[in-house]
Design a protein around this motif. Structure first.
Motif, PDB file in Angstrom:
ATOM      1  N   HIS A  13     -70.648 -24.971 -48.667  1.00  0.00           N
ATOM      2  CA  HIS A  13     -71.895 -24.281 -48.304  1.00  0.00           C
ATOM      3  C   HIS A  13     -73.093 -24.794 -49.094  1.00  0.00           C
ATOM      4  O   HIS A  13     -72.971 -25.158 -50.263  1.00  0.00           O
ATOM      5  CB  HIS A  13     -71.724 -22.772 -48.512  1.00  0.00           C
ATOM      6  N   LEU A  14     -74.227 -24.768 -48.417  1.00  0.00           N
ATOM      7  CA  LEU A  14     -75.420 -25.435 -48.953  1.00  0.00           C
ATOM      8  C   LEU A  14     -75.857 -24.868 -50.309  1.00  0.00           C
ATOM      9  O   LEU A  14     -76.007 -25.627 -51.271  1.00  0.00           O
ATOM     10  CB  LEU A  14     -76.557 -25.338 -47.924  1.00  0.00           C
ATOM     11  N   GLN A  70     -76.524 -33.846 -50.618  1.00  0.00           N
ATOM     12  CA  GLN A  70     -76.690 -34.652 -49.413  1.00  0.00           C
ATOM     13  C   GLN A  70     -77.216 -33.744 -48.308  1.00  0.00           C
ATOM     14  O   GLN A  70     -76.618 -32.692 -48.031  1.00  0.00           O
ATOM     15  CB  GLN A  70     -75.349 -35.231 -48.996  1.00  0.00           C
ATOM     16  N   ARG A  73     -81.359 -22.488 -40.833  1.00  0.00           N
ATOM     17  CA  ARG A  73     -80.393 -21.393 -40.846  1.00  0.00           C
ATOM     18  C   ARG A  73     -81.068 -20.091 -41.287  1.00  0.00           C
ATOM     19  O   ARG A  73     -82.083 -20.107 -41.966  1.00  0.00           O
ATOM     20  CB  ARG A  73     -79.230 -21.694 -41.816  1.00  0.00           C
ATOM     21  N   ARG A  84     -73.589 -33.770 -39.919  1.00  0.00           N
ATOM     22  CA  ARG A  84     -72.215 -33.244 -40.013  1.00  0.00           C
ATOM     23  C   ARG A  84     -71.790 -32.795 -38.612  1.00  0.00           C
ATOM     24  O   ARG A  84     -72.542 -32.076 -37.938  1.00  0.00           O
ATOM     25  CB  ARG A  84     -72.209 -32.068 -40.990  1.00  0.00           C
ATOM     26  N   ASP A 114     -72.549 -29.210 -36.362  1.00  0.00           N
ATOM     27  CA  ASP A 114     -73.695 -28.420 -36.829  1.00  0.00           C
ATOM     28  C   ASP A 114     -74.705 -28.210 -35.698  1.00  0.00           C
ATOM     29  O   ASP A 114     -75.234 -29.183 -35.168  1.00  0.00           O
ATOM     30  CB  ASP A 114     -74.429 -29.168 -37.962  1.00  0.00           C
TER      31      ASP A 114
HETATM   32  N1  UFG Z   1     -75.748 -28.743 -45.502  1.00  0.00           N
HETATM   33  C1  UFG Z   1     -76.242 -29.903 -46.059  1.00  0.00           C
HETATM   34  N2  UFG Z   1     -75.621 -30.402 -47.157  1.00  0.00           N
HETATM   35  C2  UFG Z   1     -74.528 -29.802 -47.722  1.00  0.00           C
HETATM   36  C3  UFG Z   1     -74.046 -28.605 -47.148  1.00  0.00           C
HETATM   37  C4  UFG Z   1     -74.681 -28.097 -46.025  1.00  0.00           C
HETATM   38  O1  UFG Z   1     -77.212 -30.494 -45.577  1.00  0.00           O
HETATM   39  O2  UFG Z   1     -74.013 -30.323 -48.727  1.00  0.00           O
HETATM   40  C5  UFG Z   1     -76.436 -28.193 -44.332  1.00  0.00           C
HETATM   41  C6  UFG Z   1     -75.531 -28.029 -43.132  1.00  0.00           C
HETATM   42  O3  UFG Z   1     -75.499 -29.212 -42.378  1.00  0.00           O
HETATM   43  C7  UFG Z   1     -76.212 -26.885 -42.403  1.00  0.00           C
HETATM   44  C8  UFG Z   1     -76.828 -26.048 -43.535  1.00  0.00           C
HETATM   45  O4  UFG Z   1     -76.867 -26.907 -44.659  1.00  0.00           O
HETATM   46  O5  UFG Z   1     -77.238 -27.360 -41.618  1.00  0.00           O
HETATM   47  C9  UFG Z   1     -76.002 -24.845 -43.871  1.00  0.00           C
HETATM   48  O6  UFG Z   1     -74.667 -25.264 -44.038  1.00  0.00           O
HETATM   49  P1  UFG Z   1     -73.511 -24.313 -44.613  1.00  0.00           P
HETATM   50  O7  UFG Z   1     -72.276 -25.138 -44.680  1.00  0.00           O
HETATM   51  O8  UFG Z   1     -74.004 -23.656 -45.858  1.00  0.00           O
HETATM   52  O9  UFG Z   1     -73.379 -23.192 -43.514  1.00  0.00           O
HETATM   53  P2  UFG Z   1     -73.123 -23.348 -41.945  1.00  0.00           P
HETATM   54  O10 UFG Z   1     -74.424 -23.043 -41.269  1.00  0.00           O
HETATM   55  O11 UFG Z   1     -72.471 -24.596 -41.559  1.00  0.00           O
HETATM   56  O12 UFG Z   1     -71.999 -22.280 -41.712  1.00  0.00           O
HETATM   57  C10 UFG Z   1     -72.127 -20.914 -42.033  1.00  0.00           C
HETATM   58  C11 UFG Z   1     -70.785 -20.356 -42.435  1.00  0.00           C
HETATM   59  C12 UFG Z   1     -69.815 -20.482 -41.295  1.00  0.00           C
HETATM   60  C13 UFG Z   1     -70.376 -19.809 -40.102  1.00  0.00           C
HETATM   61  C14 UFG Z   1     -71.743 -20.345 -39.802  1.00  0.00           C
HETATM   62  C15 UFG Z   1     -72.358 -19.584 -38.685  1.00  0.00           C
HETATM   63  O13 UFG Z   1     -70.313 -21.067 -43.528  1.00  0.00           O
HETATM   64  O14 UFG Z   1     -68.603 -19.855 -41.658  1.00  0.00           O
HETATM   65  O15 UFG Z   1     -72.575 -20.232 -40.939  1.00  0.00           O
HETATM   66  O16 UFG Z   1     -73.702 -19.775 -38.643  1.00  0.00           O
HETATM   67  F1  UFG Z   1     -69.593 -20.034 -39.041  1.00  0.00           F
END
Ligand code: UFG
Length: 320
Positions: free
Chosen positions: A184-185, A201, A216, A276, A279
Protein backbone atom coordinates in the motif's frame (compact mmCIF):
# COMPACT_ATOMS: atom_id res chain seq x y z
CA UNK A 1 -23.51 -6.56 22.30
CA UNK A 2 -21.57 -9.80 22.40
CA UNK A 3 -19.62 -9.79 19.13
CA UNK A 4 -17.36 -12.12 17.18
CA UNK A 5 -14.66 -10.34 15.18
CA UNK A 6 -12.95 -12.47 12.53
CA UNK A 7 -9.55 -11.17 11.48
CA UNK A 8 -9.25 -9.00 14.59
CA UNK A 9 -5.45 -9.40 14.59
CA UNK A 10 -5.21 -7.58 11.25
CA UNK A 11 -5.14 -3.87 10.46
CA UNK A 12 -8.81 -2.91 10.09
CA UNK A 13 -10.06 -5.75 12.32
CA UNK A 14 -7.86 -4.72 15.25
CA UNK A 15 -8.91 -1.07 15.00
CA UNK A 16 -12.57 -2.06 14.84
CA UNK A 17 -12.19 -4.42 17.80
CA UNK A 18 -10.58 -1.57 19.75
CA UNK A 19 -13.45 0.82 18.87
CA UNK A 20 -16.05 -1.84 19.82
CA UNK A 21 -14.37 -2.29 23.22
CA UNK A 22 -14.17 1.49 23.72
CA UNK A 23 -17.93 1.57 23.14
CA UNK A 24 -18.67 -1.07 25.76
CA UNK A 25 -19.17 -4.15 23.58
CA UNK A 26 -17.94 -7.64 24.51
CA UNK A 27 -15.48 -8.84 21.85
CA UNK A 28 -14.09 -12.23 20.89
CA UNK A 29 -11.43 -12.14 18.18
CA UNK A 30 -10.85 -15.20 16.01
CA UNK A 31 -7.82 -15.09 13.73
CA UNK A 32 -5.47 -17.75 12.34
CA UNK A 33 -2.55 -15.28 12.40
CA UNK A 34 -1.74 -16.10 8.77
CA UNK A 35 -1.26 -12.37 8.17
CA UNK A 36 -2.29 -10.81 11.51
CA UNK A 37 -0.27 -10.34 14.70
CA UNK A 38 -1.24 -11.68 18.14
CA UNK A 39 -0.03 -8.45 19.80
CA UNK A 40 -2.39 -6.42 17.58
CA UNK A 41 -5.45 -7.98 19.25
CA UNK A 42 -6.77 -5.26 21.57
CA UNK A 43 -6.47 -5.95 25.30
CA UNK A 44 -9.91 -6.61 26.79
CA UNK A 45 -10.99 -8.93 24.00
CA UNK A 46 -10.93 -12.72 24.17
CA UNK A 47 -8.54 -14.08 21.56
CA UNK A 48 -9.01 -17.45 19.86
CA UNK A 49 -6.27 -18.46 17.42
CA UNK A 50 -7.98 -20.77 14.97
CA UNK A 51 -8.98 -21.37 11.39
CA UNK A 52 -12.23 -19.43 11.08
CA UNK A 53 -13.97 -21.97 8.85
CA UNK A 54 -13.20 -24.69 11.41
CA UNK A 55 -13.94 -22.68 14.56
CA UNK A 56 -16.98 -20.57 13.61
CA UNK A 57 -19.59 -23.21 14.49
CA UNK A 58 -18.27 -23.92 17.98
CA UNK A 59 -17.75 -20.24 18.73
CA UNK A 60 -21.20 -19.09 17.58
CA UNK A 61 -22.86 -21.93 19.53
CA UNK A 62 -22.11 -19.75 22.59
CA UNK A 63 -24.71 -17.23 21.41
CA UNK A 64 -23.54 -13.98 19.82
CA UNK A 65 -25.42 -10.80 18.89
CA UNK A 66 -23.35 -10.34 15.77
CA UNK A 67 -20.30 -11.13 13.66
CA UNK A 68 -17.94 -8.62 12.08
CA UNK A 69 -16.16 -10.47 9.30
CA UNK A 70 -12.77 -8.94 8.42
CA UNK A 71 -10.65 -12.04 7.89
CA UNK A 72 -9.61 -12.25 4.24
CA UNK A 73 -6.80 -12.52 1.78
CA UNK A 74 -6.49 -8.99 0.42
CA UNK A 75 -3.55 -8.56 -1.96
CA UNK A 76 -4.83 -7.71 -5.43
CA UNK A 77 -1.63 -8.80 -7.22
CA UNK A 78 -1.41 -12.10 -5.36
CA UNK A 79 -5.08 -12.80 -6.14
CA UNK A 80 -4.27 -12.75 -9.86
CA UNK A 81 -1.35 -15.17 -9.45
CA UNK A 82 -2.91 -17.57 -6.93
CA UNK A 83 -6.71 -17.43 -7.39
CA UNK A 84 -7.27 -20.64 -5.43
CA UNK A 85 -5.94 -18.98 -2.28
CA UNK A 86 -8.62 -16.28 -2.71
CA UNK A 87 -11.60 -18.43 -3.72
CA UNK A 88 -10.77 -20.86 -0.93
CA UNK A 89 -9.60 -18.37 1.70
CA UNK A 90 -12.27 -15.76 1.09
CA UNK A 91 -15.32 -17.45 -0.43
CA UNK A 92 -15.24 -20.92 1.15
CA UNK A 93 -14.34 -19.55 4.58
CA UNK A 94 -17.17 -17.03 4.37
CA UNK A 95 -19.66 -19.73 3.33
CA UNK A 96 -18.67 -21.82 6.34
CA UNK A 97 -19.10 -18.76 8.53
CA UNK A 98 -22.52 -18.00 7.01
CA UNK A 99 -23.62 -21.57 7.66
CA UNK A 100 -22.54 -21.26 11.31
CA UNK A 101 -24.41 -17.93 11.54
CA UNK A 102 -27.55 -19.60 10.15
CA UNK A 103 -27.25 -22.68 12.32
CA UNK A 104 -26.91 -20.71 15.54
CA UNK A 105 -29.33 -17.91 14.63
CA UNK A 106 -26.76 -15.11 14.96
CA UNK A 107 -28.86 -12.07 14.08
CA UNK A 108 -26.31 -9.60 12.58
CA UNK A 109 -23.38 -9.66 10.20
CA UNK A 110 -21.15 -6.77 9.11
CA UNK A 111 -18.87 -7.65 6.20
CA UNK A 112 -15.69 -5.99 4.87
CA UNK A 113 -16.42 -5.54 1.19
CA UNK A 114 -14.34 -3.36 -1.10
CA UNK A 115 -14.30 -0.76 -3.86
CA UNK A 116 -12.53 -3.46 -5.88
CA UNK A 117 -16.00 -4.99 -6.49
CA UNK A 118 -16.74 -2.12 -8.92
CA UNK A 119 -13.70 -2.48 -11.19
CA UNK A 120 -13.13 0.33 -13.69
CA UNK A 121 -15.99 2.78 -12.99
CA UNK A 122 -18.15 4.49 -15.63
CA UNK A 123 -18.89 7.40 -13.32
CA UNK A 124 -16.88 9.00 -10.51
CA UNK A 125 -17.70 9.39 -7.63
CA UNK A 126 -18.93 5.79 -7.61
CA UNK A 127 -22.40 5.16 -6.11
CA UNK A 128 -23.50 1.78 -4.73
CA UNK A 129 -25.79 1.45 -7.77
CA UNK A 130 -22.77 1.33 -10.11
CA UNK A 131 -22.32 -2.00 -11.94
CA UNK A 132 -20.07 -4.43 -10.07
CA UNK A 133 -17.51 -5.63 -12.60
CA UNK A 134 -14.37 -6.49 -10.66
CA UNK A 135 -11.13 -6.46 -12.64
CA UNK A 136 -9.23 -8.71 -10.25
CA UNK A 137 -9.80 -11.98 -8.39
CA UNK A 138 -9.72 -10.30 -4.99
CA UNK A 139 -12.68 -8.07 -5.94
CA UNK A 140 -14.49 -11.00 -7.56
CA UNK A 141 -14.28 -13.06 -4.36
CA UNK A 142 -15.57 -10.19 -2.23
CA UNK A 143 -18.46 -9.67 -4.67
CA UNK A 144 -19.29 -13.38 -4.55
CA UNK A 145 -19.49 -13.16 -0.75
CA UNK A 146 -21.74 -10.10 -1.02
CA UNK A 147 -24.10 -12.17 -3.20
CA UNK A 148 -24.04 -15.07 -0.74
CA UNK A 149 -24.85 -12.71 2.13
CA UNK A 150 -27.86 -11.35 0.20
CA UNK A 151 -29.17 -14.90 -0.26
CA UNK A 152 -28.79 -15.65 3.45
CA UNK A 153 -30.54 -12.43 4.41
CA UNK A 154 -33.48 -13.23 2.12
CA UNK A 155 -33.74 -16.93 2.97
CA UNK A 156 -32.86 -16.94 6.66
CA UNK A 157 -33.66 -13.45 7.97
CA UNK A 158 -30.05 -12.44 8.63
CA UNK A 159 -29.58 -8.69 9.15
CA UNK A 160 -26.47 -7.86 7.14
CA UNK A 161 -24.44 -4.86 6.09
CA UNK A 162 -21.56 -4.88 3.58
CA UNK A 163 -19.20 -1.95 3.79
CA UNK A 164 -17.25 -1.21 0.62
CA UNK A 165 -13.98 0.33 1.71
CA UNK A 166 -12.05 2.67 -0.53
CA UNK A 167 -8.38 3.31 0.46
CA UNK A 168 -8.08 2.79 4.20
CA UNK A 169 -5.12 4.48 5.87
CA UNK A 170 -4.02 6.08 9.15
CA UNK A 171 -3.90 4.47 12.58
CA UNK A 172 -5.94 4.40 15.76
CA UNK A 173 -3.37 5.00 18.50
CA UNK A 174 -1.40 1.78 18.94
CA UNK A 175 -3.41 -0.03 16.26
CA UNK A 176 -2.27 0.44 12.69
CA UNK A 177 -1.04 -1.03 9.44
CA UNK A 178 1.87 -3.50 9.61
CA UNK A 179 1.73 -5.96 6.77
CA UNK A 180 4.64 -8.36 6.36
CA UNK A 181 4.39 -7.84 2.61
CA UNK A 182 3.62 -4.13 2.18
CA UNK A 183 2.01 -3.06 -1.10
CA UNK A 184 0.00 0.00 0.00
CA UNK A 185 1.09 3.48 -0.94
CA UNK A 186 1.11 5.38 2.37
CA UNK A 187 2.99 2.75 4.45
CA UNK A 188 5.52 2.37 1.63
CA UNK A 189 6.08 6.12 1.46
CA UNK A 190 6.52 6.22 5.25
CA UNK A 191 9.12 3.44 5.00
CA UNK A 192 11.09 5.76 2.72
CA UNK A 193 10.69 8.54 5.32
CA UNK A 194 12.20 6.13 7.90
CA UNK A 195 15.09 5.36 5.50
CA UNK A 196 13.96 1.73 5.28
CA UNK A 197 13.56 2.10 1.51
CA UNK A 198 15.51 4.28 -0.88
CA UNK A 199 12.62 5.67 -2.86
CA UNK A 200 8.96 5.25 -3.72
CA UNK A 201 8.00 4.07 -7.15
CA UNK A 202 5.01 5.82 -8.69
CA UNK A 203 3.20 3.29 -10.82
CA UNK A 204 2.64 5.30 -13.99
CA UNK A 205 2.50 9.03 -14.72
CA UNK A 206 0.47 8.74 -17.91
CA UNK A 207 -2.96 8.02 -16.43
CA UNK A 208 -5.90 10.19 -17.51
CA UNK A 209 -5.74 12.29 -14.32
CA UNK A 210 -4.63 15.86 -13.62
CA UNK A 211 -0.99 15.05 -12.84
CA UNK A 212 -0.91 11.66 -14.59
CA UNK A 213 -0.73 9.55 -11.40
CA UNK A 214 -3.61 7.43 -10.04
CA UNK A 215 -6.24 9.05 -7.86
CA UNK A 216 -7.69 7.37 -4.76
CA UNK A 217 -10.12 8.23 -1.96
CA UNK A 218 -8.28 7.84 1.36
CA UNK A 219 -10.33 7.19 4.48
CA UNK A 220 -9.10 7.24 8.08
CA UNK A 221 -9.29 3.81 9.71
CA UNK A 222 -10.99 5.25 12.82
CA UNK A 223 -13.77 6.78 10.69
CA UNK A 224 -14.05 3.45 8.89
CA UNK A 225 -14.31 1.56 12.20
CA UNK A 226 -17.03 3.90 13.42
CA UNK A 227 -19.14 3.04 10.36
CA UNK A 228 -19.06 -0.59 11.56
CA UNK A 229 -20.55 0.38 14.91
CA UNK A 230 -23.34 2.25 13.11
CA UNK A 231 -23.86 -0.69 10.74
CA UNK A 232 -24.35 -3.03 13.69
CA UNK A 233 -26.99 -0.73 15.15
CA UNK A 234 -28.76 -0.41 11.80
CA UNK A 235 -28.78 -4.04 10.64
CA UNK A 236 -32.39 -5.12 10.03
CA UNK A 237 -33.58 -8.76 9.89
CA UNK A 238 -33.91 -10.05 6.34
CA UNK A 239 -32.11 -7.06 4.80
CA UNK A 240 -28.66 -6.88 3.26
CA UNK A 241 -27.56 -3.29 2.82
CA UNK A 242 -24.42 -2.13 1.01
CA UNK A 243 -22.59 1.13 1.74
CA UNK A 244 -19.51 2.75 0.24
CA UNK A 245 -17.06 4.21 2.72
CA UNK A 246 -14.83 7.00 1.48
CA UNK A 247 -14.48 10.75 1.85
CA UNK A 248 -15.54 11.63 -1.69
CA UNK A 249 -12.27 13.42 -2.44
CA UNK A 250 -9.53 11.99 -4.63
CA UNK A 251 -5.79 12.46 -4.09
CA UNK A 252 -3.19 11.52 -6.69
CA UNK A 253 -0.12 9.42 -5.88
CA UNK A 254 1.96 12.60 -6.24
CA UNK A 255 -0.29 14.51 -3.85
CA UNK A 256 -0.02 11.69 -1.29
CA UNK A 257 3.78 11.78 -1.53
CA UNK A 258 3.75 15.59 -1.17
CA UNK A 259 1.56 15.33 1.94
CA UNK A 260 3.92 12.70 3.39
CA UNK A 261 6.89 15.04 2.72
CA UNK A 262 5.10 17.85 4.56
CA UNK A 263 4.14 15.64 7.54
CA UNK A 264 7.49 13.86 7.93
CA UNK A 265 9.91 16.60 6.85
CA UNK A 266 11.74 13.97 4.77
CA UNK A 267 12.48 14.65 1.07
CA UNK A 268 11.06 11.20 0.10
CA UNK A 269 12.68 10.52 -3.29
CA UNK A 270 10.17 9.27 -5.87
CA UNK A 271 10.64 7.79 -9.34
CA UNK A 272 8.20 6.94 -12.10
CA UNK A 273 7.80 3.19 -12.68
CA UNK A 274 5.61 1.25 -15.13
CA UNK A 275 1.87 1.02 -14.44
CA UNK A 276 0.76 -1.75 -12.06
CA UNK A 277 -1.56 -4.30 -13.66
CA UNK A 278 -5.19 -4.02 -12.61
CA UNK A 279 -5.00 -0.43 -11.26
CA UNK A 280 -7.98 1.75 -12.24
CA UNK A 281 -7.01 5.41 -12.91
CA UNK A 282 -9.45 6.95 -10.43
CA UNK A 283 -11.47 5.50 -7.54
CA UNK A 284 -13.52 7.94 -5.51
CA UNK A 285 -16.56 7.01 -3.42
CA UNK A 286 -20.01 8.48 -3.30
CA UNK A 287 -20.81 7.75 0.36
CA UNK A 288 -24.07 9.69 0.62
CA UNK A 289 -26.00 6.53 1.44
CA UNK A 290 -23.87 5.80 4.54
CA UNK A 291 -24.14 9.43 5.62
CA UNK A 292 -27.92 9.48 5.17
CA UNK A 293 -28.96 6.01 6.33
CA UNK A 294 -26.30 5.32 8.99
CA UNK A 295 -25.77 8.97 10.03
CA UNK A 296 -22.08 8.34 9.42
CA UNK A 297 -19.91 11.46 9.60
CA UNK A 298 -16.19 11.03 8.95
CA UNK A 299 -14.30 13.21 11.43
CA UNK A 300 -10.73 12.68 10.22
CA UNK A 301 -11.11 13.28 6.50
CA UNK A 302 -8.11 15.57 6.08
CA UNK A 303 -5.28 13.71 4.27
CA UNK A 304 -2.62 15.32 6.51
CA UNK A 305 -4.40 13.95 9.59
CA UNK A 306 -4.56 10.49 8.05
CA UNK A 307 -0.84 10.57 7.18
CA UNK A 308 0.09 12.11 10.56
CA UNK A 309 -1.63 9.29 12.47
CA UNK A 310 0.00 6.64 10.26
CA UNK A 311 3.37 8.36 10.76
CA UNK A 312 2.99 8.54 14.57
CA UNK A 313 2.09 4.84 14.65
CA UNK A 314 4.98 3.87 12.35
CA UNK A 315 7.54 5.85 14.35
CA UNK A 316 6.26 4.53 17.68
CA UNK A 317 6.69 0.95 16.42
CA UNK A 318 10.13 1.77 15.05
CA UNK A 319 11.16 3.05 18.48
CA UNK A 320 9.80 -0.17 20.03
N1 UFG B 1 1.09 2.98 -5.71
C1 UFG B 1 2.28 3.46 -6.19
N2 UFG B 1 3.43 2.99 -5.65
C2 UFG B 1 3.45 2.05 -4.65
C3 UFG B 1 2.21 1.58 -4.15
C4 UFG B 1 1.04 2.06 -4.71
O1 UFG B 1 2.32 4.29 -7.11
O2 UFG B 1 4.55 1.67 -4.21
C5 UFG B 1 -0.15 3.50 -6.28
C6 UFG B 1 -1.05 2.43 -6.86
O3 UFG B 1 -0.71 2.18 -8.19
C7 UFG B 1 -2.41 3.07 -6.70
C8 UFG B 1 -2.28 3.93 -5.44
O4 UFG B 1 -0.88 4.08 -5.24
O5 UFG B 1 -2.67 3.92 -7.76
C9 UFG B 1 -2.87 3.27 -4.23
O6 UFG B 1 -2.38 1.95 -4.17
P1 UFG B 1 -2.61 0.98 -2.91
O7 UFG B 1 -1.89 -0.29 -3.22
O8 UFG B 1 -2.25 1.72 -1.67
O9 UFG B 1 -4.17 0.76 -2.90
P2 UFG B 1 -5.12 0.24 -4.07
O10 UFG B 1 -5.88 1.44 -4.56
O11 UFG B 1 -4.44 -0.56 -5.09
O12 UFG B 1 -5.99 -0.81 -3.31
C10 UFG B 1 -6.76 -0.53 -2.17
C11 UFG B 1 -6.82 -1.74 -1.27
C12 UFG B 1 -7.46 -2.89 -1.99
C13 UFG B 1 -8.79 -2.48 -2.47
C14 UFG B 1 -8.69 -1.22 -3.29
C15 UFG B 1 -10.04 -0.74 -3.66
O13 UFG B 1 -5.52 -2.08 -0.90
O14 UFG B 1 -7.59 -3.97 -1.10
O15 UFG B 1 -8.03 -0.21 -2.55
O16 UFG B 1 -10.01 0.56 -4.05
F1 UFG B 1 -9.32 -3.44 -3.24
Amino acid sequence: MKLLVTGGAGYVGSVCAARLLENGHEVTVVDDLSTGHADAVPPGSTFVQADIAEAAGDLLADGYDGVLHFAAKSLVGESMQDPHKYWQGNVLTSLRLLEAVREHGTPRLVFSSTAATYGEPDTVPIPETAPARPTNTYGATKLAIDHAISSYATAHGLGAVSLRYFNVAGAHGAFGERHTVETHLIPIVLQVALDQREQVQMYGDDWPTEDGTCVRDYIHVTDLADAHLLALDNARPGEHRIYNLGNGTGFSVQQVIETCRAVTGHPIPAAVAPRRAGDPATLVAASDRAREELSWKPKLADLSTIVRDAWDFTRARQQG
